[in-house]
Design an enzyme around this catalytic site. Structure first.
Site, mmCIF file in Angstrom:
data_model
loop_
_atom_site.group_PDB
_atom_site.id
_atom_site.type_symbol
_atom_site.label_atom_id
_atom_site.label_comp_id
_atom_site.label_asym_id
_atom_site.label_seq_id
_atom_site.Cartn_x
_atom_site.Cartn_y
_atom_site.Cartn_z
ATOM 1 N N SER A 133 -7.050 3.951 -5.695
ATOM 2 C CA SER A 133 -8.225 4.257 -4.879
ATOM 3 C C SER A 133 -8.418 5.765 -4.845
ATOM 4 C CB SER A 133 -7.994 3.718 -3.471
ATOM 5 O OG SER A 133 -9.048 4.111 -2.639
ATOM 6 N N GLY A 179 -2.504 10.307 0.806
ATOM 7 C CA GLY A 179 -2.764 11.136 -0.372
ATOM 8 C C GLY A 179 -3.858 10.621 -1.266
ATOM 9 N N CYS A 230 0.878 -1.171 0.000
ATOM 10 C CA CYS A 230 0.000 0.000 0.000
ATOM 11 C C CYS A 230 0.920 1.226 0.000
ATOM 12 C CB CYS A 230 -0.893 -0.040 1.234
ATOM 13 S SG CYS A 230 -1.987 1.379 1.333
ATOM 14 N N CYS A 255 -3.774 4.654 6.937
ATOM 15 C CA CYS A 255 -2.837 5.598 6.322
ATOM 16 C C CYS A 255 -2.687 6.859 7.150
ATOM 17 C CB CYS A 255 -3.232 5.897 4.891
ATOM 18 S SG CYS A 255 -4.344 7.258 4.639
ATOM 19 N N ASN A 286 -10.836 1.933 10.907
ATOM 20 C CA ASN A 286 -9.580 1.953 11.647
ATOM 21 C C ASN A 286 -9.611 3.251 12.467
ATOM 22 O OD1 ASN A 286 -7.128 0.793 12.186
ATOM 23 N ND2 ASN A 286 -6.448 0.817 10.062
#
Ligand code: SF4
Length: 359
Positions: A210, A178, A121, A352, A309
């Protein structure tokens, strides 16, 4: 573009640089293969080149542009998150997720790989301007775009690491820090470089972009017809709720977004994945599930529902197993393919931006 980063260069750009240096052009291809086939990341490893050229390379180009400062491994050993410092001192995160071979046996038999899936990722920006309320990167705001070379270097860093263990990267998702479509040109240049048959030759179908739903960029992406998978962070089925979670929805509301998705599917014949971060009592309700099912009806798509998350800047909590099951049950009964995904690396803040924020 920062021309001093070697990963910023395409093969034609590297070739013209060597021509400027009065070097034979075949040297460019040797360097290219050293970088992308052998994973060399310092000029001194290029022993196939004359010492004078190695010297020129080390004086003119930066090779080692990611300096890992923190690496965390989840308690099950299957998720590794690395915080890397860039040349200007800014930091980005890249995550490696390992999956058991038996979990995806079919794919690996097809691909003839004796290992499990190794998904990276990667990040496309430092920070993010989209401001999604539940996201640690969104909470830190936008700092800068990554260059194409900084995006490529994340993949090569882990490719090298896995290569040393006799393994390969099998999938890359652009879901790190980002919004990839906000940094469109650099992101596509990075994808094309990774995809280059003379270089790393990483299949476009193993890449997933994404996006939070930048409609003009989705339309451009559709027209360019790359084989890369497209995932849309949808997260809500009505505009009021979606705008409260993803402010970009004010600019590109759901109807407009889904029209762009429909046109993408018609033009490419490819399936879209819709991401749904499930927040307890917010977007995991039966009403949202029914509304979502009605909006996605007839679309070639798949819904990935992932329990949220949690981040420090957002009070929402992850959905419960029972609520998640009820949600996907409604979708499934309405004919919408849907899966509950596991949260990975929750003990190492693998969402992230969480590690950068903490550091
Ligand atoms: S979820 Fe993605 S698009 Fe939204 S703020 Fe976070 S990094 Fe940006």
């Amino acid at each position: 573009m920062n021309a001093s980063l070697i990963f910023n260069l395409s093969l034609p750009e590297l070739t013209s640089l060597l021509t400027e240096w009065d070097e034979p052009t075949y040297r460019a291809r040797q360097i290219w293969q050293g970088l992308y086939h052998n994973f060399w990341n310092t000029p001194k490893e290029f022993t196939i080149l004359p010492a004078s050229l190695r010297q020129k390379l080390s004086e003119s180009l930066e090779f080692n542009i990611l300096v890992p400062t923190t690496t965390l491994q989840s308690s099950d050993g299957e998720t590794i998150k690395t915080l890397c410092q860039l040349h200007d001192g800014k930091a980005i995160e890249t995550v490696l997720m390992k999956y058991d071979p038996s979990a995806a046996l079919r794919q690996f038999k097809r691909d003839n790989l004796g290992q499990g899936r190794r998904t990276l990722c990667i990040s496309t920006q430092v920070g993010c301007a989209m401001g999604c309320v539940f996201c640690a990167t969104g909470q830190m705001g936008f700092k800068r775009h990554l260059s194409s070379g900084e995006i490529v270097a994340q993949v090569m860093y882990f490719a090298r690491l896995l290569h040393d263990q006799g393994e390969v990267v099998t999938n890359v998702v652009l879901m790190g820090m980002g919004e990839p479509f906000h940094n469109y040109d650099n992101t596509m240049a990075a994808i094309d470089r990774l995809n280059d048959p003379d270089g790393y030759n990483f299949g476009a179908r193993r890449l997933t972009i994404s996006t939070v739903g930048l409609v003009p960029a989705i339309r451009r992406f559709t027209a360019e017809k790359r084989q890369v998978h497209l995932a849309i962070s949808l997260h809500a089925a009505d505009d009021t709720l979606r705008t409260s979670m993803l402010p970009i929805n004010n600019r590109y509301p759901i109807k407009e977004l889904l029209e762009a998705c429909r046109d993408y599917i018609t033009a490419t014949g490819r399936r879209i994945t819709f991401e749904w971060a499930m927040v307890n009592g917010v977007n995991d309700t039966p009403d949202q599930a029914h509304l979502l099912a009605s909006k996605l009806k007839g679309l070639l798509c798949h819904v990935n529902a992932i329990p949220l998350n949690p981040t420090e800047g957002y009070s929402g909590k992850a959905t419960t197993r029972q609520r998640a099951n009820e949600f996907i049950d409604i979708l499934s009964k309405s004919g919408i393919p849907c899966t509950i995904r596991l949260r990975r690396g929750i003990d190492i803040k693998a969402g992230c931006g969480q590690l950068v924020s903490q550091v």
